[in-house]
Design a protein around this motif. Structure first.
Motif, PDB file in Angstrom:
ATOM      1  N   UNK A  99       0.341  -1.407  -0.358  1.00  0.00           N
ATOM      2  CA  UNK A  99      -0.135   0.245  -0.351  1.00  0.00           C
ATOM      3  C   UNK A  99       0.546   1.111   0.031  1.00  0.00           C
ATOM      4  N   UNK A 100       1.941   1.103   0.115  1.00  0.00           N
ATOM      5  CA  UNK A 100       2.891   2.074  -0.803  1.00  0.00           C
ATOM      6  C   UNK A 100       3.476   2.675   0.987  1.00  0.00           C
ATOM      7  N   UNK A 101       3.736   2.034   2.351  1.00  0.00           N
ATOM      8  CA  UNK A 101       4.086   2.000   3.684  1.00  0.00           C
ATOM      9  C   UNK A 101       5.464   1.837   3.778  1.00  0.00           C
ATOM     10  N   UNK A 102       5.844   2.949   4.645  1.00  0.00           N
ATOM     11  CA  UNK A 102       7.691   2.145   5.189  1.00  0.00           C
ATOM     12  C   UNK A 102       7.676   1.674   6.599  1.00  0.00           C
ATOM     13  N   UNK A 103       7.671   0.891   6.781  1.00  0.00           N
ATOM     14  CA  UNK A 103       7.695   0.391   8.244  1.00  0.00           C
ATOM     15  C   UNK A 103       8.685   0.373   8.681  1.00  0.00           C
ATOM     16  N   UNK A 104       8.768   1.420   9.321  1.00  0.00           N
ATOM     17  CA  UNK A 104       9.684   2.263  11.010  1.00  0.00           C
ATOM     18  C   UNK A 104      10.032   0.909  11.920  1.00  0.00           C
ATOM     19  N   UNK A 161       4.559   4.281   7.470  1.00  0.00           N
ATOM     20  CA  UNK A 161       4.505   5.748   7.080  1.00  0.00           C
ATOM     21  C   UNK A 161       4.723   5.964   5.776  1.00  0.00           C
ATOM     22  N   UNK A 162       3.942   6.714   4.807  1.00  0.00           N
ATOM     23  CA  UNK A 162       4.502   7.191   3.321  1.00  0.00           C
ATOM     24  C   UNK A 162       3.776   8.756   3.657  1.00  0.00           C
ATOM     25  N   UNK A 163       5.043   9.069   2.403  1.00  0.00           N
ATOM     26  CA  UNK A 163       4.679  10.366   1.727  1.00  0.00           C
ATOM     27  C   UNK A 163       3.095  10.695   1.164  1.00  0.00           C
TER      28      UNK A 163
END
Length: 204
Positions: free
Chosen positions: A4-9, A21-23
């Motif tokens: 879905x375009x999210x980055x795991x931190x 989160x994603x921009x």
């Protein structure tokens, strides 16, 4: 979530128990923070946070309270029908890792975009002075990383946290001091982690 375009931190600072989160445009980020149930390890819920920063749960001052929302509160009554219990619609939904993970992913895919299409919310986020202050600090930290003068630091962690290089914590303390802001270890970690996440999302 990555699809879905999210980055795991990796995150031990925000208070979330899972952070993605994603921009979503030139200056806005959509952050998803997971919360594990206090009594049931398999149950979890999520908070969505739309802002010019990734500092989820920051809703003080004139920051719009509805920039943070749980997925169920973005659904219609018809969409909530599948979560009905004893004829009551449940908006504060808790999902199961084993039984309803796909439902959670679908909820993020289908209903998170409703925040992005809320023009009034976005207008209020962009006009918030407190959001702007958070954004300015993070922007200055990103600019200052690698350009910090040789000085002593009082409020940086003893070692790297959450895979964030130490330069980011040094840049955060120095930037906050230069701006005349109140500084302590928690505030340094909060701003350093936000600036670092923004940097990662700005440079995919």
């Amino acid at each position: 979530m990555e699809k879905l375009g999210y980055h795991w931190f990796k995150d031990s600072i925000s208070g979330a128990q899972g952070l993605f989160a994603k921009k979503v445009d030139d200056s806005l980020y959509l952050t998803v923070g997971l919360t594990i149930h206090r009594y049931y390890d398999d149950a979890f819920t999520a908070d969505l946070y739309l802002s010019k920063t990734t500092n989820i749960y920051c809703t003080w001052g004139d920051i719009p309270k509805d920039c943070e929302e749980r997925p169920g509160f973005l659904m219609t009554d018809e969409e909530l029908a599948k979560y009905k219990e004893d004829d009551y619609l449940i908006k504060d939904i808790w999902w199961s890792c084993e039984k309803s993970l796909d439902d959670f992913i679908d909820a993020i895919r289908l209903y998170a975009p409703r925040m992005l299409h809320n023009d009034d919310l976005i207008r209020r986020i962009r006009s918030s002075k407190d959001v702007e202050e958070l954004w300015i600090i993070s922007s200055k930290i990103k600019q200052n990383v690698g350009n910090i003068p040789d000085t002593e630091f009082s409020f940086i962690p003893e070692k790297e946290i959450d895979n964030i290089p130490m330069e980011w914590f040094k840049a955060a303390e120095w930037t906050l001091r230069e701006a005349g802001e109140y500084v302590n270890l928690h505030i340094v970690k909060l701003h350093a982690s936000d600036a670092y996440r923004q940097y990662v999302l700005d440079n995919p």
